[in-house]
Design an enzyme around this catalytic site. Structure first.
Site, PDB file in Angstrom:
ATOM      1  N   LYS A   1      28.629 -27.124 -18.954  1.00 39.24           N
ATOM      2  CA  LYS A   1      27.365 -27.699 -18.471  1.00 39.24           C
ATOM      3  C   LYS A   1      27.029 -28.952 -19.272  1.00 39.24           C
ATOM      4  CE  LYS A   1      22.558 -26.131 -17.606  1.00 39.24           C
ATOM      5  NZ  LYS A   1      21.611 -25.015 -17.801  1.00 39.24           N
TER       6      LYS A   1
ATOM      7  N   SER B   1      19.275 -23.564 -13.646  1.00 34.76           N
ATOM      8  CA  SER B   1      19.684 -24.947 -13.755  1.00 34.76           C
ATOM      9  C   SER B   1      21.191 -25.166 -13.900  1.00 34.76           C
ATOM     10  CB  SER B   1      18.990 -25.588 -14.963  1.00 34.76           C
ATOM     11  OG  SER B   1      19.364 -24.923 -16.158  1.00 34.76           O
TER      12      SER B   1
ATOM     13  N   SER C   1      18.873 -19.348 -16.100  1.00 31.14           N
ATOM     14  CA  SER C   1      19.685 -20.425 -15.518  1.00 31.14           C
ATOM     15  C   SER C   1      21.168 -20.144 -15.387  1.00 31.14           C
ATOM     16  CB  SER C   1      19.503 -21.708 -16.321  1.00 31.14           C
ATOM     17  OG  SER C   1      18.342 -22.346 -15.898  1.00 31.14           O
TER      18      SER C   1
HETATM   19  N1  GLN Z   1      14.355 -21.974 -13.960  1.00 31.05           N
HETATM   20  C1  GLN Z   1      13.764 -21.828 -15.256  1.00 31.05           C
HETATM   21  C2  GLN Z   1      13.041 -23.104 -15.619  1.00 31.05           C
HETATM   22  O1  GLN Z   1      12.923 -23.927 -14.798  1.00 31.05           O
HETATM   23  C3  GLN Z   1      14.804 -21.469 -16.248  1.00 31.05           C
HETATM   24  C4  GLN Z   1      15.612 -22.629 -16.659  1.00 31.05           C
HETATM   25  C5  GLN Z   1      16.688 -22.278 -17.626  1.00 31.05           C
HETATM   26  O2  GLN Z   1      17.008 -21.110 -17.838  1.00 31.05           O
HETATM   27  N2  GLN Z   1      17.229 -23.298 -18.249  1.00 31.05           N
HETATM   28  O3  GLN Z   1      12.565 -23.265 -16.699  1.00 31.05           O
END
Ligand code: GLN
Length: 481
Positions: A78, A153, A177
């Site tokens: 990532k 994400s 994420s």
């Molecule tokens: N979707 C969650 C957020 O927007 C988690 C994001 C993540 O785990 N990086 O914060």
């Protein structure tokens, strides 16, 4: 061809490269071919922000690549994890072209095990989002249905594995994420205990919630990748000194184990088809000798508000470092320091700005106690709920990973709150710091559905063992290996 190659278990692939039956070059070629296939046409998957298998061989290919646990295996990372040979943009204009002078510890460990980092994957800017639509470099599509999001994400890494471009990948988690995109793309995603894997070189979003986490096609693949990157790192002060994962009993089965099912994760609003698949999974575990027990995690209802106070608060502080002075892009013609800051920080996307404002607000003098301090107390209660359940003799908890299957591109972009709700079942594990994972448990309308397993701190091995038993049972029913 590439797909069938990477459908083989990771351990088998690396044994084949070590034994000389497969050449790393063939694997890399297969990766490239799968990427080209995924990105052709009007609706490209677009999993990668950078893809250059040759560069990812690093400066000293050789011994490890022939003998390591991941000998010659293509792995995707990532783009919020630092790599010295690829830019690390975090999906943000503000870090466009930024190349870290070092490798993250997890990247270093992958290379030491012989893995080849083939490229960097797309993400919601700085990890803020649940669909990979918030990347400054364009969205990623779900390879199983191009009209839908891959989740986020870490959507790029999940899509890369699901599209057969790599057999496994690294992602990161602050609130789900990795688990949520794993569920949306029909693969396995594992978030370890906080402190199990070094965060050195993972670009910070919300430090007390951030984790490096892994994707694989199957439980054993994800476990192997996790085992490779886990372990104490003196460069991360929150990394713990613990014995290794101990995966010797991965195939030990669930006979006599107690699986907790929290009613709060099965609200009446839950998609009935998802609830049905969860019940079927639980029946399988029972058939394998586990006891299924109803449990309660009463503070679950507060998880989303708690997370969306703590995560933005920490983000507002972490992201203060992007000021045009130290990293990434700098506006050349700013007339004053103030103007330099303003012009540079205007490069942040909408969602990132929203989080910074929210975080700054909840930390401000007049509101700190009402929001931030209160959220910290509730965080403690959420962690306590899990402790009570595990102390009562429960070995692992089973829930759905997400309230719905992959949603359509654009479906939640107008209303951020709707987007936040897709994290409702995943943020609790980050708040409590416990290990959690998602594995495929079936499909509705051709879209994969994930089941989530959670375990006590440091009990990844037990959680993976339950997952492995469930996965084997499901694969056998489907006539898969
Ligand atoms: N979707 C969650 C957020 O927007 C988690 C994001 C993540 O785990 N990086 O914060």
């Amino acid at each position: 061809m590439s797909d069938s190659l990477f459908a083989r278990p990771l351990a088998e692939l690396s044994a084949a490269t070590r034994g000389g039956d497969l050449r790393s070059d063939d694997l890399l070629e297969a990766s490239g071919a799968a990427l080209a296939a995924a990105d052709q046409g009007a609706e490209p998957v677009h999993a990668f922000l950078a893809f250059e298998p040759d560069r990812g061989r690093g400066t000293v290919p050789g011994v490890a690549e022939q003998t390591g646990a991941l000998a010659g295996i293509p792995i995707a990372v990532k783009d919020n994890i630092s790599t010295s040979d690829f830019p690390t943009t975090c999906g943000s204009r503000i870090l466009e072209g930024y190349r870290p002078p070092f490798d993250a510890t997890v990247v270093k460990r992958l290379r030491q095990a012989g893995a080849v980092i083939v490229g960097k994957t797309n993400l919601d800017e700085f990890g803020m989002g649940s669909s990979t639509e918030h990347s400054a470099y364009g969205l990623t599509r779900n390879p199983l249905d191009r009209s839908r999001v891959p989740g986020g994400s870490s959507g790029g890494s999940a899509a890369a594995v699901a599209a057969g471009i790599v057999p496994a990948a690294l992602g990161s988690e602050t609130g789900g994420s990795v688990r949520q995109p794993a569920a949306f793309c029909g693969i396995v995603g594992v978030k370890p205990t906080y402190g199990r894997v070094s965060r050195y070189g993972l670009v910070a979003f919300a430090s007390s919630l951030d984790h490096v986490a892994v994707f694989g096609r199957r439980v054993a693949d994800a476990a192997l990748l996790l085992d490779t990157i886990a372990g104490h790192d003196p460069l991360d002060s929150t990394s713990a000194v613990r014995p290794s994962l101990d995966l010797a009993d991965l195939d030990g089965g669930v006979e006599g184990m107690v699986i907790g099912v929290p009613e709060e994760y099965f609200p009446h609003t839950l998609d009935t088809r998802i609830a049905k698949l969860c019940r079927a999974a639980l029946r399988r575990l029972e058939a394998l000798g586990a006891e299924v027990r109803e449990v309660s995690l009463p503070n679950t209802a507060h998880a989303i508000p708690t997370y969306y106070i703590i995560a933005p608060a920490e983000a507002s502080s972490n992201l203060a470092r992007y000021d045009g002075v130290r990293y990434g892009r700098r506006t050349r013609d700013a007339g004053s320091l103030q103007e330099l800051y303003e012009r540079t920080r205007a490069l942040f996307g909408e969602e990132v700005k929203r989080r910074i404002m929210l975080g700054t607000y909840v930390l401000s003098a007049g509101y700190y106690d009402a929001y931030y301090a209160q959220a910290q107390r509730v965080r403690g209660l959420i962690a306590q709920d899990f402790r009570y359940v595990f102390d009562s003799g429960v070995d692992a908890i089973f829930t759905p990973t997400t309230p719905t299957p992959a949603f359509r591109i654009g479906e939640h972009t107008a209303d951020p709150y709707e987007m936040y709700l897709s994290d409702v079942f995943t943020v609790t594990a980050n708040l409590a710091g416990i290990p959690a994972m998602s594995l495929p448990i079936g499909a509705v309308d051709g879209l994969p559905v994930g089941g989530q397993l959670l375990a006590r701190h440091w009990e990844e091995a037990k959680m993976l063992r339950v997952a492995r038993a469930l996965e084997t049972a499901i694969r056998m029913t489907n006539g898969e290996r």
